[in-house]
Design a protein around this motif. Structure first.
Motif, PDB file in Angstrom:
ATOM      1  N   VAL A 348     -21.118  96.318  12.425  1.00  0.00           N
ATOM      2  CA  VAL A 348     -21.930  95.743  12.260  1.00  0.00           C
ATOM      3  C   VAL A 348     -22.693  94.753  13.605  1.00  0.00           C
ATOM      4  O   VAL A 348     -23.819  94.661  13.976  1.00  0.00           O
ATOM      5  N   GLY A 359     -25.894  96.166  11.728  1.00  0.00           N
ATOM      6  CA  GLY A 359     -26.111  95.465  10.589  1.00  0.00           C
ATOM      7  C   GLY A 359     -27.971  94.902  10.729  1.00  0.00           C
ATOM      8  O   GLY A 359     -27.461  94.193   9.579  1.00  0.00           O
ATOM      9  N   SER A 360     -28.272  95.018  11.574  1.00  0.00           N
ATOM     10  CA  SER A 360     -30.120  94.175  11.055  1.00  0.00           C
ATOM     11  C   SER A 360     -30.796  95.352  10.410  1.00  0.00           C
ATOM     12  O   SER A 360     -31.322  94.584   9.895  1.00  0.00           O
ATOM     13  N   LYS A 362     -30.340  95.495   6.770  1.00  0.00           N
ATOM     14  CA  LYS A 362     -30.003  94.967   6.069  1.00  0.00           C
ATOM     15  C   LYS A 362     -29.793  96.157   4.204  1.00  0.00           C
ATOM     16  O   LYS A 362     -30.568  95.753   3.073  1.00  0.00           O
ATOM     17  N   GLU A 365     -29.786  94.801   0.898  1.00  0.00           N
ATOM     18  CA  GLU A 365     -30.550  93.650   0.128  1.00  0.00           C
ATOM     19  C   GLU A 365     -32.283  95.136  -0.308  1.00  0.00           C
ATOM     20  O   GLU A 365     -33.390  94.098  -0.381  1.00  0.00           O
ATOM     21  N   LYS A 483     -22.224  96.220  -0.030  1.00  0.00           N
ATOM     22  CA  LYS A 483     -23.937  95.970   0.476  1.00  0.00           C
ATOM     23  C   LYS A 483     -23.389  95.336   2.096  1.00  0.00           C
ATOM     24  O   LYS A 483     -24.722  94.948   1.952  1.00  0.00           O
ATOM     25  N   TRP A 484     -22.957  95.142   2.376  1.00  0.00           N
ATOM     26  CA  TRP A 484     -22.414  94.783   3.410  1.00  0.00           C
ATOM     27  C   TRP A 484     -22.577  95.979   5.286  1.00  0.00           C
ATOM     28  O   TRP A 484     -23.558  96.299   6.439  1.00  0.00           O
ATOM     29  N   ASP A 485     -21.694  96.466   5.114  1.00  0.00           N
ATOM     30  CA  ASP A 485     -21.095  97.593   5.596  1.00  0.00           C
ATOM     31  C   ASP A 485     -20.139  98.637   6.024  1.00  0.00           C
ATOM     32  O   ASP A 485     -19.431  99.382   6.035  1.00  0.00           O
TER      33      ASP A 485
END
Length: 511
Positions: A348, A359-360, A362, A365, A483-485
């Protein structure tokens, strides 16, 4: 006061030419390719057969470009049947007309040509092209695509000493036309006759399994150097485990996403998937080393012949490779492959095609607008023929491409009625299409109720793989989503009976 004289006109024209040249040079570059696709003779497994070559090569030439370049490929079809090339993993931003599948393009008739033109907009990474019609991929016609970073965007690892492309694939001595007839009649493909490396058969690691005289792939390297290996499974049905004897594989990229850099001793590569590894030549050169691609999730002794073996040759090697091949994972431990797939995550903090970190965006979300639970089952008898289905529908390819029907408002070609889950009705054959929301966000859950591994590819897009697990998906399964990477890619696997894979990706419909 404006002076009107021949000299002024010439001067103004000269300024205009300079301006146009400057504008042209300031734009994204164009690269041009002129390819002829034809049958050529090869003997991958020691038996002469017809394969599909591009520019007389099998595999075909590598398309090596840089982010945002415009690519123009004129393809002449010298086969005796229609042909299309598709660009696996290339995201045709706002323009799907060059995708090279029957949904967007009319096939190129025998003896005709077609010029593809597309931009590798905001992309980097390792991809490949292949024929999209009538099982032709089983006979070749594929080649690599490398999209390099622009100079202004740093790569998140040191510059390797070399860049090597490897195509691994199951292979049948039967022609694609014979295989196609088998499938249409309900006959299983059966065990492949072998597994190829770059169109070549296996090194003779076992005299009882491999014929003498087969030409095999040799990868020449220098001790102490690090190479980037771009490995593509270009086969038609077989998941393959890739490994190099006594060497670690450092995963750095998959299908356009830089990954968290982790060491693997081997990697399951499913049909249609692409990976980049850094491999350091840090072993002694007492002998050559095996490079292996062997089938996964099979338990028949007949599959032992279907092992691809190439050779890693150090420049100071003292002798040939010998002894047993490096061990594969346990065939019955599907959890190994599941956990390995879950471990592949996006880096990310690294930039890719753009300077901002991967990772910018998201994705965890976003607000999902459409949810599809897509279930596949073993082949079903529909109208007297065995067919596979998704949500009870076996897709019927229309004679008019979907995009042309949409563009010219041709009625009756397709239906925007693909169900968002399995309906309580008999299976059917239909041209049923998902009705996506314009600029919406879609969540797709693939539920595999078959007994074989399934690969799913999304043309023209990348999606985030946010989870995979055993059992039947429920609303509560969202609690384990990454939900992140989660890695963004274009092809994913759903391993075996009653397992599922969750995907989130952006749908941008073309108005």
């Amino acid at each position: 006061m404006l002076l009107r004289s021949p000299h002024n006109c010439c001067f103004l024209c000269f300024i205009l030419v300079l301006y146009l040249v400057a504008v042209g040079l300031a734009g994204d570059p164009y690269v041009f390719y002129d390819w002829t696709v034809s049958y050529i003779t090869a003997s991958p497994l020691g038996v002469k057969q017809q394969v599909i070559g591009v520019e007389g090569l099998f595999p075909g030439p590598i398309l090596n470009v840089t982010t945002n370049w415009n690519v123009v490929v004129n393809v002449k079809n010298d086969l005796n049947e229609p042909f299309l090339l598709t660009w696996n993993g290339i995201q045709h931003r706002k323009n799907s007309w060059q995708d090279g599948v029957t949904g967007t393009n009319c096939p190129i008739p025998a003896g005709w040509n077609w010029t593809y033109q597309f931009q590798v907009k905001d992309q980097i990474g390792s991809f490949f092209y292949f024929p999209s019609l009538d099982f032709q991929r089983a006979t070749g016609g594929y080649g690599g695509i490398i999209v390099n970073n622009r100079d202004v965007i740093p790569v998140p690892f040191g510059m390797p000493d070399g860049d090597i492309t490897l195509f691994i694939s199951d292979w049948y001595i039967k022609s694609h036309k014979e295989l196609r007839k088998d499938i249409e009649s309900g006959t299983s493909l059966g065990t492949p006759d072998g597994v190829l490396f770059n169109g070549l058969g296996p090194y003779r690691f076992d005299e009882n399994l491999v014929l003498d005289g087969i030409t095999y792939q040799i990868i020449n390297v220098d001790p102490g150097k690090t190479y980037r290996l771009r490995v593509h499974n270009v086969g038609i049905s077989t998941s393959l485990n890739f490994r190099i004897q006594n060497h670690n594989l450092v995963l750095v990229e998959t299908e356009g996403s830089y990954t968290v850099q982790q060491n693997y001793s081997n990697m399951d590569i499913h049909v249609g998937q692409s990976y980049s590894f850094l491999v350091t030549m840090d072993q002694n050169a007492s002998s050559d080393y095996y490079i292996v691609a062997s089938p996964r999730f099979v338990n028949s002794s007949a599959w032992s012949k279907a092992t691809g073996v190439a050779i890693l040759h150090y420049s100071n090697s003292l002798g040939p490779a010998s002894g047993p091949l490096p061990d594969p994972p346990n065939e019955y431990e599907t959890s190994f492959s599941m956990n390995q797939a879950r471990s592949i995550r996006t880096n990310v903090t690294a930039g890719a095609a753009r300077p901002n970190p991967q990772g910018s965006f998201k994705y965890g979300e976003i607000t999902v607008t459409d949810v599809y639970l897509i279930l596949n089952r073993p082949p079903e008898l529909i109208n007297g023929r065995w067919r596979t289905t998704l949500n009870g529908i076996s897709y019927l390819s229309p004679t008019t491409p979907l995009k042309l029907a949409q563009q010219f408002n041709i009625p009756g070609v397709f239906k925007l009625d693909f169900p968002n889950r399995l309906m309580n009705r008999p299976a059917k054959v239909d041209t049923s299409v998902i009705n996506g929301t314009f600029k919406g966000f879609m969540e797709i859950i693939f539920q595999n109720n078959d007994t074989t591994v399934q690969s799913y590819h999304l043309d023209g897009y990348a999606f985030f793989v946010v989870g995979m697990d055993y059992g039947v998906w429920t609303e509560n399964s969202r609690g384990i989503y990454n939900k992140w990477d989660g890695v963004a890619r274009c092809t994913t696997q759903v391993i075996i009976v009653l397992k599922f894979c969750f995907l989130e990706f952006i749908i941008v419909a073309i108005a």
